[in-house]
Motif scaffolding. Structure first.
Motif, PDB file in Angstrom:
ATOM      1  N   ASP A 165      85.558   4.320  -0.485  1.00  0.00           N
ATOM      2  CA  ASP A 165      86.136   5.438  -1.219  1.00  0.00           C
ATOM      3  C   ASP A 165      87.555   5.124  -1.674  1.00  0.00           C
ATOM      4  O   ASP A 165      87.935   5.409  -2.819  1.00  0.00           O
ATOM      5  CB  ASP A 165      86.106   6.712  -0.378  1.00  0.00           C
ATOM      6  N   LEU A 166      88.331   4.500  -0.803  1.00  0.00           N
ATOM      7  CA  LEU A 166      89.715   4.175  -1.143  1.00  0.00           C
ATOM      8  C   LEU A 166      89.776   3.048  -2.176  1.00  0.00           C
ATOM      9  O   LEU A 166      90.595   3.076  -3.094  1.00  0.00           O
ATOM     10  CB  LEU A 166      90.482   3.791   0.110  1.00  0.00           C
ATOM     11  N   MET A 167      88.899   2.062  -2.023  1.00  0.00           N
ATOM     12  CA  MET A 167      88.886   0.947  -2.963  1.00  0.00           C
ATOM     13  C   MET A 167      88.442   1.417  -4.349  1.00  0.00           C
ATOM     14  O   MET A 167      88.982   0.975  -5.372  1.00  0.00           O
ATOM     15  CB  MET A 167      87.996  -0.174  -2.445  1.00  0.00           C
ATOM     16  N   ASP A 168      87.484   2.324  -4.394  1.00  0.00           N
ATOM     17  CA  ASP A 168      87.038   2.867  -5.681  1.00  0.00           C
ATOM     18  C   ASP A 168      88.182   3.581  -6.396  1.00  0.00           C
ATOM     19  O   ASP A 168      88.378   3.417  -7.616  1.00  0.00           O
ATOM     20  CB  ASP A 168      85.877   3.842  -5.478  1.00  0.00           C
ATOM     21  N   LYS A 169      88.937   4.348  -5.648  1.00  0.00           N
ATOM     22  CA  LYS A 169      90.053   5.087  -6.245  1.00  0.00           C
ATOM     23  C   LYS A 169      91.136   4.142  -6.765  1.00  0.00           C
ATOM     24  O   LYS A 169      91.863   4.476  -7.702  1.00  0.00           O
ATOM     25  CB  LYS A 169      90.651   6.046  -5.224  1.00  0.00           C
ATOM     26  N   ALA A 170      91.243   2.966  -6.145  1.00  0.00           N
ATOM     27  CA  ALA A 170      92.235   1.979  -6.578  1.00  0.00           C
ATOM     28  C   ALA A 170      91.685   1.061  -7.663  1.00  0.00           C
ATOM     29  O   ALA A 170      92.391   0.163  -8.128  1.00  0.00           O
ATOM     30  CB  ALA A 170      92.704   1.154  -5.384  1.00  0.00           C
ATOM     31  N   GLY A 171      90.424   1.263  -8.047  1.00  0.00           N
ATOM     32  CA  GLY A 171      89.827   0.449  -9.095  1.00  0.00           C
ATOM     33  C   GLY A 171      89.363  -0.920  -8.634  1.00  0.00           C
ATOM     34  O   GLY A 171      89.170  -1.825  -9.454  1.00  0.00           O
ATOM     35  N   ILE A 172      89.152  -1.089  -7.332  1.00  0.00           N
ATOM     36  CA  ILE A 172      88.689  -2.367  -6.776  1.00  0.00           C
ATOM     37  C   ILE A 172      87.178  -2.284  -6.631  1.00  0.00           C
ATOM     38  O   ILE A 172      86.656  -1.418  -5.915  1.00  0.00           O
ATOM     39  CB  ILE A 172      89.353  -2.660  -5.425  1.00  0.00           C
ATOM     40  N   THR A 173      86.467  -3.163  -7.278  1.00  0.00           N
ATOM     41  CA  THR A 173      85.010  -3.046  -7.379  1.00  0.00           C
ATOM     42  C   THR A 173      84.219  -3.921  -6.411  1.00  0.00           C
ATOM     43  O   THR A 173      83.009  -3.765  -6.293  1.00  0.00           O
ATOM     44  CB  THR A 173      84.553  -3.387  -8.807  1.00  0.00           C
ATOM     45  N   ALA A 174      84.882  -4.850  -5.714  1.00  0.00           N
ATOM     46  CA  ALA A 174      84.159  -5.752  -4.810  1.00  0.00           C
ATOM     47  C   ALA A 174      84.991  -5.991  -3.555  1.00  0.00           C
ATOM     48  O   ALA A 174      86.232  -5.975  -3.608  1.00  0.00           O
ATOM     49  CB  ALA A 174      83.867  -7.080  -5.502  1.00  0.00           C
ATOM     50  N   PRO A 175      84.333  -6.212  -2.421  1.00  0.00           N
ATOM     51  CA  PRO A 175      85.076  -6.476  -1.187  1.00  0.00           C
ATOM     52  C   PRO A 175      85.755  -7.838  -1.245  1.00  0.00           C
ATOM     53  O   PRO A 175      85.324  -8.725  -1.992  1.00  0.00           O
ATOM     54  CB  PRO A 175      83.995  -6.443  -0.110  1.00  0.00           C
ATOM     55  N   PRO A 176      86.793  -8.035  -0.469  1.00  0.00           N
ATOM     56  CA  PRO A 176      87.505  -9.319  -0.487  1.00  0.00           C
ATOM     57  C   PRO A 176      86.688 -10.429   0.163  1.00  0.00           C
ATOM     58  O   PRO A 176      85.925 -10.187   1.099  1.00  0.00           O
ATOM     59  CB  PRO A 176      88.769  -9.021   0.327  1.00  0.00           C
ATOM     60  N   THR A 177      86.855 -11.629  -0.355  1.00  0.00           N
ATOM     61  CA  THR A 177      86.188 -12.793   0.238  1.00  0.00           C
ATOM     62  C   THR A 177      87.185 -13.728   0.926  1.00  0.00           C
ATOM     63  O   THR A 177      86.771 -14.645   1.629  1.00  0.00           O
ATOM     64  CB  THR A 177      85.419 -13.591  -0.831  1.00  0.00           C
ATOM     65  N   THR A 178      88.476 -13.504   0.692  1.00  0.00           N
ATOM     66  CA  THR A 178      89.516 -14.332   1.334  1.00  0.00           C
ATOM     67  C   THR A 178      90.538 -13.429   1.992  1.00  0.00           C
ATOM     68  O   THR A 178      90.650 -12.234   1.689  1.00  0.00           O
ATOM     69  CB  THR A 178      90.236 -15.235   0.322  1.00  0.00           C
ATOM     70  N   TRP A 179      91.326 -14.015   2.884  1.00  0.00           N
ATOM     71  CA  TRP A 179      92.379 -13.250   3.553  1.00  0.00           C
ATOM     72  C   TRP A 179      93.421 -12.750   2.553  1.00  0.00           C
ATOM     73  O   TRP A 179      93.885 -11.618   2.660  1.00  0.00           O
ATOM     74  CB  TRP A 179      93.045 -14.117   4.621  1.00  0.00           C
TER      75      TRP A 179
END
Length: 432
Positions: A165-179
């Motif tokens: 929910d928070l990532m969607d609101k920030a416009g981030i569409t995919a989970p991170p793959t790196t640190w």
């Protein structure tokens, strides 16, 4: 040499500590079932199952089903502490006194070699367990020197839980793959989502216990290093291992990981995530079903653990069932182990507690994947997981890892010095 009296005293203390009043605890330990290492599997009647406390509440239900079907061979569930180190300590104390208070043991997958080498558990008949239907890495955790010494009951792979929910609101569409992607995502969410400003970025299990060994090993492996090779030879004093440890230490220092995480075990991290205190959390799959019943239900998802340059590597977790060499009623115990580790039971644990099954087909069943969308991610986590050191002196190895890693995380030792000291400690521990 331990005297009969001292053994009895230690046994009494052990039973008092676990809340048991069992007349079965005797110093001879054979209980009519043979000496340590017996493979006769004779005797029927009541038995016990020693395992850590089940936060999901499913284990008592499965045991109750067995007891309903076998009223003359009932199983008593002995709930050990939640942390793995305390579980292992109590099981070892039970074995050293040759007590038959514990019949079937729920072993962390990394303990098989240690318990088998000391003849604390019996070798099992392979043809009575459907090993060919299970994931190969899971089956390997149950073997020692070519023999089967445990029955795979559940597997485990580390997952990254994150707030969709928070990532969607920030416009981030995919989970991170790196640190670095993860820390950048945190910064973006905090900048764009007012409700996230007070949240911490990431947490794992960093208290000085087995969870720290797991998190340390994952950081090292995810940076391209190793703790020990396939033969158990330590190789941790390397630039790659240092990058992994430096990620954790640096994240604590700069606040990416909150200081509170230095006290977290699995349940502490789960509760922090569910309370909205952290945006990303490394935890096991058991958490999924519990989080779905919490305030973050429908607001999170899981992905593979991130690493230095791409997806990271989980430590291989899970629990196997082992039969105490000093137990009574081993015929009943063997049947219970087959029941508890069956595909039907694994399905129950998956549906009710989101525990990772040992059976390969369950990860590909459309109806299950539709209901538990994390299954494909979890399967890949397990298949690509790196086992913790498979060594007989595992207690010494994990203790050394916890000591040095915690010193770095708390700022009392540099990563370079800690890894140098750890290499020396592990060489001594594995030289036996």
């Amino acid at each position: 040499m331990k005297t009969k009296t001292s053994r009895a005293m230690r046994c009494s203390a052990l039973l008092a500590a676990t809340g048991l009043l069992l007349s079965a605890c005797d110093s001879s330990g054979d209980g009519g079932s043979g000496q340590a290492g017996s493979t006769s599997f004779q005797g029927r009647g009541p038995i016990t199952y020693a395992a850590g406390k089940d936060a999901t509440g499913v284990t008592p239900k499965v045991i109750a089903r067995w007891n309903e079907l076998h009223p003359k061979e009932k199983v008593t569930y002995i709930q050990l502490p939640t942390d793995a180190d305390s579980q292992r300590q109590q099981m070892i104390q039970n074995a050293e006194t040759k007590s038959n208070a514990y019949t079937v043991l729920s072993l962390d997958v990394v303990w098989t070699s240690e318990f088998a080498a000391h003849q604390w558990i019996d070798r099992l008949p392979e043809n009575q367990f459907p090993l060919q239907k299970m994931l190969k890495p899971v089956v390997q955790t149950a073997r020692y020197r070519g023999g089967l010494y445990a029955a795979p009951a559940s597997s485990d792979g580390g997952l990254l839980y994150y707030r969709t929910d928070l990532m969607d609101k920030a416009g981030i569409t995919a989970p991170p793959t790196t640190w670095s992607e993860m820390t950048n995502d945190c910064a973006q969410v905090k900048k764009k989502v007012p409700a996230a400003k007070g949240m911490s970025c990431y947490a794992g299990q960093l208290q000085k216990y087995e969870g720290l060994t797991v998190n340390f090993a994952e950081a090292v492996n995810s940076a391209g290093g190793i703790v020990t090779d396939a033969n158990g030879k330590p190789d941790v004093d390397t630039p790659a291992a240092r990058k992994g440890l430096d990620f954790l230490a640096g994240a604590v220092k700069n606040g990416t990981i909150p200081k509170e995480a230095l006290t977290y075990q699995e349940e502490d991290g789960r509760q922090a995530f569910q309370a909205g205190k952290v945006m990303f959390l490394r935890n096991w799959p058991y958490m999924y079903s519990l989080a779905q019943k919490s305030p973050v239900a429908g607001k999170f998802a899981v992905s593979p653990l991130p690493g230095l340059d791409g997806p990271g590597s989980s430590s291989l977790g899970g629990h196997n069932l082992a039969l105490s060499s000093f137990a009574k009623n081993k015929a009943t115990a063997l049947d219970f182990m087959k029941f508890f580790s069956s595909e039907d039971s694994a399905t129950t644990f998956l549906k009710d507690a989101s525990l990772a099954p040992a059976y390969a087909d369950l990860y590909n069943t459309p109806s299950l994947v539709g209901k538990y969308p994390y299954l494909p991610v979890l399967k890949q986590s397990i298949l690509h997981a790196v086992p913790r050191p498979r060594v007989v002196a595992y207690g010494d190895v994990t203790s050394a890892i916890q000591q040095e890693a915690y010193a770095v995380l708390t700022g009392t030792k540099s990563s370079a010095q800690a890894l140098k000291d750890l290499q020396s400690d592990l060489q001594k521990a594995t030289a036996q």
